[in-house]
Scaffold this active site. Structure first.
Site, mmCIF file in Angstrom:
data_model
loop_
_atom_site.group_PDB
_atom_site.id
_atom_site.type_symbol
_atom_site.label_atom_id
_atom_site.label_comp_id
_atom_site.label_asym_id
_atom_site.label_seq_id
_atom_site.Cartn_x
_atom_site.Cartn_y
_atom_site.Cartn_z
ATOM 1 N N ALA A 7 -0.436 5.236 1.650
ATOM 2 C CA ALA A 7 0.719 5.765 2.376
ATOM 3 C C ALA A 7 0.281 6.290 3.726
ATOM 4 O O ALA A 7 -0.774 6.889 3.872
ATOM 5 C CB ALA A 7 1.375 6.883 1.570
ATOM 6 N N CYS A 8 1.111 6.031 4.723
ATOM 7 C CA CYS A 8 0.884 6.657 6.015
ATOM 8 C C CYS A 8 2.254 6.796 6.657
ATOM 9 O O CYS A 8 3.227 6.359 6.083
ATOM 10 C CB CYS A 8 -0.114 5.898 6.873
ATOM 11 N N SER A 9 2.372 7.399 7.806
ATOM 12 C CA SER A 9 3.720 7.773 8.258
ATOM 13 C C SER A 9 4.705 6.628 8.354
ATOM 14 O O SER A 9 5.855 6.785 8.015
ATOM 15 C CB SER A 9 3.693 8.566 9.557
ATOM 16 N N SER A 10 4.248 5.447 8.798
ATOM 17 C CA SER A 10 5.222 4.361 8.820
ATOM 18 C C SER A 10 4.783 3.198 7.959
ATOM 19 O O SER A 10 5.517 2.255 7.762
ATOM 20 C CB SER A 10 5.450 3.882 10.253
#
Lengths: 103, 110
Positions: A7-10
């Protein structure tokens, strides 16, 4: 089959890392389901995962995610800096395995 | 990761490095606000200072890229590069704003 959630911000940089991790897993003959989502979906998606790796942009959320992940008995960690910076699928994959306790 | 030599990295890796250092800075900036909320002003200031160091590394990488282009070497335009640029610019903006806001809160005893 190992299920690794990134997971990462986008979800863009991690999607690229996913491709590299998949390539590495295939090259060593291991079956793995590896996918990446944006941080808003991560809490929901971790129900399907054996381990969660998060991008550096989200490292401040590690504690929060660990609490959520504890419900499923899985570990969360920030993707190793060297693995991320060099887009190293092998290193990231190995980090995931270690966090899974080499299940 | 001192003295990064861009020539040893692929374009993809350079972009990942930009996102990495911007991302590290971004996290510290958010943490700074959270620490301030808890009343840990010194920790907040320290985290902001650390974020500036991370942004400095990102800036140095970016600067080398700009120099390369200025000397005639073509830079490949890729979505990932756009993404990295976005990260850098937005994190710089966040840092500026948060720095100003924390000073404002200190002044108002908030």
């Amino acid at each position: 089959m190992k299920k690794i959630l990134l997971a990462c911000s986008s979800g863009m940089s991690t999607s690229l890392l996913v491709t590299k991790m998949e390539a590495h897993a295939a090259s060593i003959g291991e079956e793995a389901k590896i996918w990446a989502v944006g941080q808003d979906q991560a809490k929901k998606e971790m129900a399907d995962a054996d381990v969660v790796l998060i991008g550096p942009q989200m490292s401040f959320l590690k504690g929060e995610f660990q609490k959520e992940a504890a419900k499923y008995g899985i570990n969360v960690d920030v993707i190793d800096m060297m693995a991320y910076g060099l887009a190293d699928g092998k290193k990231a994959y190995e980090q995931a395995l270690k966090l899974m306790g080499d299940k | 990761m001192e003295n990064i030599d861009l020539d040893t990295l692929t374009p993809e890796q350079i972009n990942f490095m930009l996102i990495l250092h911007s991302g590290n800075a971004r996290s510290k900036i958010i943490q700074a606000i959270r620490e301030y909320r808890e009343g840990n002003v010194q920790e907040a200031d320290s985290l902001l200072a650390q974020s500036e160091e991370d942004l400095k590394v990102a800036h140095e990488i970016h600067f080398k890229m700009v120099q390369k282009e200025a000397s005639g070497e073509k830079v490949d335009f890729a979505l990932l590069l756009m993404h990295a640029e976005d990260h850098l610019m937005s994190t710089l903006t966040m840092k500026e704003l948060v720095k100003e806001l924390l000073e404002l809160f200190k002044q108002k005893n908030l």
